[in-house]
Design a protein around this motif. Sequence first.
Motif, PDB file in Angstrom:
ATOM      1  N   ASP A 114       9.121  -1.520   2.610  1.00  0.00           N
ATOM      2  CA  ASP A 114       9.447  -0.148   2.248  1.00  0.00           C
ATOM      3  C   ASP A 114       8.252   0.725   2.639  1.00  0.00           C
ATOM      4  N   PRO A 115       8.452   1.746   3.497  1.00  0.00           N
ATOM      5  CA  PRO A 115       7.312   2.568   3.924  1.00  0.00           C
ATOM      6  C   PRO A 115       6.661   3.335   2.780  1.00  0.00           C
ATOM      7  N   GLU A 116       7.383   3.467   1.646  1.00  0.00           N
ATOM      8  CA  GLU A 116       6.789   4.159   0.489  1.00  0.00           C
ATOM      9  C   GLU A 116       5.828   3.256  -0.280  1.00  0.00           C
ATOM     10  N   HIS A 117       5.848   1.978   0.025  1.00  0.00           N
ATOM     11  CA  HIS A 117       4.946   1.041  -0.671  1.00  0.00           C
ATOM     12  C   HIS A 117       3.596   1.033   0.052  1.00  0.00           C
ATOM     13  N   VAL A 118       2.766   2.012  -0.321  1.00  0.00           N
ATOM     14  CA  VAL A 118       1.524   2.280   0.416  1.00  0.00           C
ATOM     15  C   VAL A 118       0.623   1.045   0.474  1.00  0.00           C
ATOM     16  N   ALA A 119       0.504   0.337  -0.663  1.00  0.00           N
ATOM     17  CA  ALA A 119      -0.408  -0.818  -0.706  1.00  0.00           C
ATOM     18  C   ALA A 119       0.018  -1.879   0.307  1.00  0.00           C
ATOM     19  N   SER A 120       1.316  -2.133   0.409  1.00  0.00           N
ATOM     20  CA  SER A 120       1.742  -3.196   1.325  1.00  0.00           C
ATOM     21  C   SER A 120       1.562  -2.752   2.775  1.00  0.00           C
ATOM     22  N   VAL A 121       1.939  -1.514   3.086  1.00  0.00           N
ATOM     23  CA  VAL A 121       1.790  -1.042   4.474  1.00  0.00           C
ATOM     24  C   VAL A 121       0.319  -1.086   4.887  1.00  0.00           C
ATOM     25  N   ARG A 122      -0.542  -0.631   3.979  1.00  0.00           N
ATOM     26  CA  ARG A 122      -1.991  -0.619   4.264  1.00  0.00           C
ATOM     27  C   ARG A 122      -2.504  -2.050   4.499  1.00  0.00           C
ATOM     28  N   CYS A 123      -2.029  -2.939   3.652  1.00  0.00           N
ATOM     29  CA  CYS A 123      -2.415  -4.356   3.737  1.00  0.00           C
ATOM     30  C   CYS A 123      -2.039  -4.938   5.117  1.00  0.00           C
ATOM     31  N   TYR A 124      -0.826  -4.621   5.560  1.00  0.00           N
ATOM     32  CA  TYR A 124      -0.363  -5.143   6.849  1.00  0.00           C
ATOM     33  C   TYR A 124      -1.141  -4.498   7.998  1.00  0.00           C
ATOM     34  N   GLU A 125      -1.355  -3.162   7.885  1.00  0.00           N
ATOM     35  CA  GLU A 125      -2.105  -2.471   8.948  1.00  0.00           C
ATOM     36  C   GLU A 125      -3.523  -3.026   9.056  1.00  0.00           C
ATOM     37  N   LYS A 126      -4.133  -3.298   7.925  1.00  0.00           N
ATOM     38  CA  LYS A 126      -5.505  -3.829   7.940  1.00  0.00           C
ATOM     39  C   LYS A 126      -5.581  -5.157   8.690  1.00  0.00           C
ATOM     40  N   ASN A 127      -4.455  -5.868   8.732  1.00  0.00           N
ATOM     41  CA  ASN A 127      -4.437  -7.147   9.446  1.00  0.00           C
ATOM     42  C   ASN A 127      -3.857  -7.014  10.853  1.00  0.00           C
ATOM     43  N   GLY A 128      -3.688  -5.785  11.322  1.00  0.00           N
ATOM     44  CA  GLY A 128      -3.302  -5.569  12.712  1.00  0.00           C
ATOM     45  C   GLY A 128      -1.808  -5.372  12.966  1.00  0.00           C
TER      46      GLY A 128
END
Length: 183
Positions: free
Chosen positions: A132-146
């Motif tokens: 869910d794009p509104e789930h900031v923590a998860s999106v950030r977590c995934y982006e941090k890993n590339g």
Amino acid sequence: MIRYKNIRLRAVEEGDAGYYMKWINDPETNFYRGLYPPTSEAVAKAWVQEQMLQTSEKLTFAIEEMHDDAIAGLIGFIGLRGICSRSRRAEMWIYLGAKLRWGEGFGKDSLLTICQYAFSEMNLHRLWLECDPEHVASVRCYEKNGFVKEGTQREAYYRRGQFRDTIIMGLLKPDWEKTSNLK
Ligand SMILES: CC(C)(COP(=O)(O)OP(=O)(O)OC[C@H]1O[C@@H](n2cnc3c(N)ncnc32)[C@H](O)[C@@H]1OP(=O)(O)O)[C@@H](O)C(=O)NCCC(=O)NCCS
């Protein structure tokens, strides 16, 4: 067992069922995951039994928090599913049920560890996930890993009276090798 910083990934065990039952019955931990109806002990045990069976199509790890060499406790689960040996791809998922541990880097480090395992040990080529794009923590977590956003699935799931978009994010091994500190 796979160790990285303050976490350890290990095989799922029968004794994990009680944690799973507690977490899956907490609406807060499932807020961005759609509807999870009340889950009985029997269903929780069956889920754990299912995760204990590693197959060529799926792999599940329990995530433990570590303090030096001491195990501080089980904090969640992480896994790969839909592993395709021909195209060398898999869907990745994570569930940190211990919500008191959110925001302390455990999600990011668990993801990094499973990416390393998937690309280096299993020689997979592509990992992907839906969130869910509104789930900031998860999106950030995934982006941090590339992981990068690859597309939007319009009104793909129902939460609190509304159909919501989900996004697909993906990570390819060559990109992982360029950006990750762990190779
Ligand atoms: C989503 C989840 C994996 C994130 O793990 P986490 O351990 O809480 O996140 P981390 O502490 O590793 O944080 C990763 C990044 O997100 C940021 N972040 C964490 N929580 C945040 C929040 N509430 N708001 C904004 N950013 C946040 C962190 O600052 C960090 O970015 P940074 O390194 O640039 O500072 C975890 O909360 C979880 O499993 N939740 C419940 C189940 C779930 O929703 N799973 C995912 C379904 S797609």
